[in-house]
Design a protein around this motif. Structure first.
Motif, PDB file in Angstrom:
ATOM      1  N   PRO B  63       0.671  -0.956  -0.009  1.00 54.98           N
ATOM      2  CA  PRO B  63       0.072  -0.254   0.025  1.00 54.98           C
ATOM      3  C   PRO B  63       1.155   1.479  -0.135  1.00 54.98           C
ATOM      4  CG  PRO B  63       0.069  -1.203   2.057  1.00 54.98           C
ATOM      5  CD  PRO B  63       0.575  -1.990   1.033  1.00 54.98           C
ATOM      6  N   GLY B  64       0.708   2.305  -0.848  1.00 53.10           N
ATOM      7  CA  GLY B  64       1.136   3.071  -0.947  1.00 53.10           C
ATOM      8  C   GLY B  64       2.190   3.339  -1.391  1.00 53.10           C
ATOM      9  N   PHE B  65       2.904   2.298  -2.570  1.00 53.02           N
ATOM     10  CA  PHE B  65       3.578   2.386  -3.439  1.00 53.02           C
ATOM     11  C   PHE B  65       3.038   2.347  -4.806  1.00 53.02           C
ATOM     12  CE2 PHE B  65       6.136   0.568  -0.043  1.00 53.02           C
ATOM     13  CZ  PHE B  65       6.470   1.609   0.482  1.00 53.02           C
ATOM     14  N   THR B  66       3.279   3.129  -5.591  1.00 50.87           N
ATOM     15  CA  THR B  66       2.888   2.937  -6.701  1.00 50.87           C
ATOM     16  C   THR B  66       3.662   3.023  -8.261  1.00 50.87           C
ATOM     17  OG1 THR B  66       2.526   5.802  -6.969  1.00 50.87           O
ATOM     18  CG2 THR B  66       0.386   4.271  -6.486  1.00 50.87           C
TER      19      THR B  66
END
Lengths: 493, 118
Positions: B63-66
């Protein structure tokens, strides 16, 4: 099934053998291991060639990571043939190596010699079999680094400067290759040759591709001694130990030629290289320059091994001339000459090494009258020389004939003329040996008489017989070369 | 695609030309190897720089890494660095042996010594 793992075992078995020999620290054990391993690689590559011929390309995923993510070993009719040539030459050189190495290298370093030879074999086989551009670079460096060290083991101190010069030029070449592959990777995002070929078809901005092809051509051109990038070759072949000269002349440049074929015909494709870019004329001009200038230089050499080295540069010209046609028949002729010239040159270098053992060197002044003192070796050398010229009945004729036919089919008559005229130069440099060995008296202080020991003469004669057999019965090699050319060009888009 | 946007390529080209120039122009065998090292280093930059995305992280799914940087060039260059070190070590070893055999590491003196012998 063990047979399923042959593609990777071919590179891994010699790679493991090398440190094992170093640990054993015994020259004799090293020789036994090298003999057994090279015999095993011959058997494995022969089995692979048979299978790839029948069933088409064999794909092997290293560590079971499926390509294109993992490293793929891809064996087809082309690289299995190259692998068979490399392992076959290593195997034939081994019985010879024992006496030759004993005479040329001090006792304490024998085991290191065999370990390096195994590393070099592993590198060359890995280069031939891998389907991954960067993996190829790693194996290229494994084979190159071991080659530099092998050359430096020569007796003359000039072997050291020859090895240094080769190290500088070879590393430059390998780095150029990496730059080219880097540019291709930036464009396509893949290192797998098959995947790269598929994605290159979709690329519209061709400038990085042109630059990449230029870098790869120059880089691999350095490794295969494409004229005028051959400066390292004469000294390296002249001062290296005899076994190393024979093995390298038959294999190292030939594997580099295969890499160039793979990039041109499988990755870029015939149209992209020979229609959209002027690679064909450039290669043709350099090849013809090699045919005439290198062959002419060979005539005036004072040392037999040096003469053979320059002759190699010239003969490589025939191979690149075949590639420059940009057609499947031309490529097949080039592939046939890779095999035939590899066998011929290995035989000649082995014979030169046997002569050096008896008379103490390969300078022409020492070889005078050799036809009387070493009649068998001298006669075999003349037979090999006839193959360099391309006399009917020898291997060299079969592939030159294929090359001339391909040139005629392409309507390039000047190329036919160049091949025929340059063969006259080969007559001249082979005559140098004939004149020296048969029409001069041996020097009064000639040290040892008689033929070299059977272990050395045997392998050299076996190769000489093979030269004649391949000349009289040329169809198997020509057919294998044609299948190899179709496999190389077939993957093209 | 400004001039500045190609900064890493300019650095690559500069290092590449510098290294190659030293290899060609210097007669001292050790200096040649230094040039060769610089030449090889330029390739490391050619591979690694385009793999980096500004603000990108290591490719860890969570989550939070794109935005992910490409890790493959770094792996490749790690291998290339090892090859470069091995080449340098072998080159220096050869230079040591050349000095033992000839007593010099200058190219012109080596050529003169070889010419004397002939």
């Amino acid at each position: 099934m063990l047979a399923d793992h042959f593609p990777v075992l071919l590179a891994v078995v010699p790679l493991i053998a090398a440190p094992a020999i170093v640990v054993a620290r015994s020259g004799f054990l090293g020789w036994v291991v090298a003999l057994v391993v090279s015999a095993a690689t011959v058997a494995m590559s022969a089995a692979l060639l048979a299978r790839a011929t029948v069933s088409g390309p064999i794909s092997y995923a290293i560590g079971s990571w499926p390509p294109p993510w993992g490293i793929e070993y891809r064996v087809d009719a082309a690289n299995a043939l190259v692998a068979l040539l490399v392992s076959g030459m290593a195997f034939i050189a081994m019985p010879y190596a024992r006496r030759s190495v004993a005479a040329e290298i001090e006792q304490g370093r024998h085991y290191l010699f065999y370990a390096l030879l195994m590393l070099c074999l592993s590198g060359l086989l890995g280069m031939a079999l891998t389907g991954d551009a960067f993996n190829l670079f790693v194996f290229l460096e494994i084979s190159s680094l071991s080659t530099y060290a092998l050359i430096a083991m020569g007796r003359n101190r000039r072997a050291l400067t020859a090895a240094y010069q080769y190290l500088i030029l070879g590393t430059t070449g390998a780095t150029f290759y990496v730059i080219g592959i880097g540019l291709l990777y930036l464009v396509t995002g893949t290192l797998n040759f098959v995947d790269m070929a598929a994605r290159l078809a979709l690329v519209t901005d061709t400038r990085p591709l042109v630059a990449g092809l230029a870098f790869i051509t120059v880089g691999i051109g350095l490794k295969l001694a494409l004229f005028p990038l051959h400066a390292w070759l004469p000294n390296a072949y002249t001062y290296a130990p005899s076994v190393v000269s024979a093995f390298l002349a038959a294999t190292a440049t030939k594997v580099a030629i295969y890499v160039l074929m793979r990039v041109y015909f499988s990755v870029y494709g015939i149209d992209a290289v020979f229609r959209d870019m002027p690679i064909g004329p450039v290669l043709a001009v350099l090849s013809v320059a090699a045919l005439f200038i290198a062959s002419a230089t060979a005539i005036v050499q004072a040392d037999l091994k040096r003469l053979l080295a320059y002759s190699s540069v010239g003969q490589i010209g025939y191979i690149t001339l075949g590639i420059s046609l940009g057609s499947v028949p031309g490529l097949a002729a080039a592939m046939a000459h890779v095999v035939n010239h590899g066998v011929t040159k290995a035989a000649l270098f082995l014979l030169a090494g046997a002569m050096a053992l008896r008379v103490g060197g390969t300078g022409f002044e020492r070889l005078a009258g050799l036809g009387r003192t070493m009649p068998v070796a001298s006669f075999a050398f003349v037979v090999g020389g006839l193959s360099l010229i391309g006399v009917p009945g020898t291997a060299g004729f079969a592939s030159k004939w294929a090359l001339v036919s391909a040139a005629i089919a392409a309507g390039k008559w000047w190329m036919v003329a160049a091949v025929l005229l340059s063969s006259l130069l080969a007559v001249a440099y082979v005559w140098r040996f004939v004149e020296c060995a048969y029409f001069r008296d041996p020097p009064a202080d000639a040290p040892k008489r008689g033929e070299a020991p059977l272990e050395m003469t045997g392998p050299a004669l076996a190769l000489t017989v093979l030269v004649v057999v391949l000349g009289l019965h040329a169809t198997p090699v020509l057919e294998a070369a044609t299948r190899a050319a179709q496999a190389l060009a077939g993957v093209a888009r | 695609m400004s001039l500045f946007g190609h900064f890493s390529y300019w650095a690559t080209v500069f290092l590449l030309m510098t290294g190659l120039y030293i290899v060609i122009a210097r007669g001292n065998l050790v200096k040649k190897l230094v040039g060769l090292g610089i030449f090889q280093t330029s390739v490391y930059l050619l591979y690694v720089a385009p793999g980096k995305l500004i603000g990108g992280t290591a490719p860890i799914v969570g989550p939070g890494f794109t935005l992910y940087s490409n890790p493959l060039p770094q792996v490749l260059i790690l291998t290339a660095i090892v090859v470069g070190v091995a080449t340098l070590a072998l080159g220096l070893a050869l230079v040591v042996r050349i000095r033992e055999a000839y007593g010099t590491v200058e190219e012109d003196e080596l050529l003169a010594l070889d010419a004397q012998e002939d």
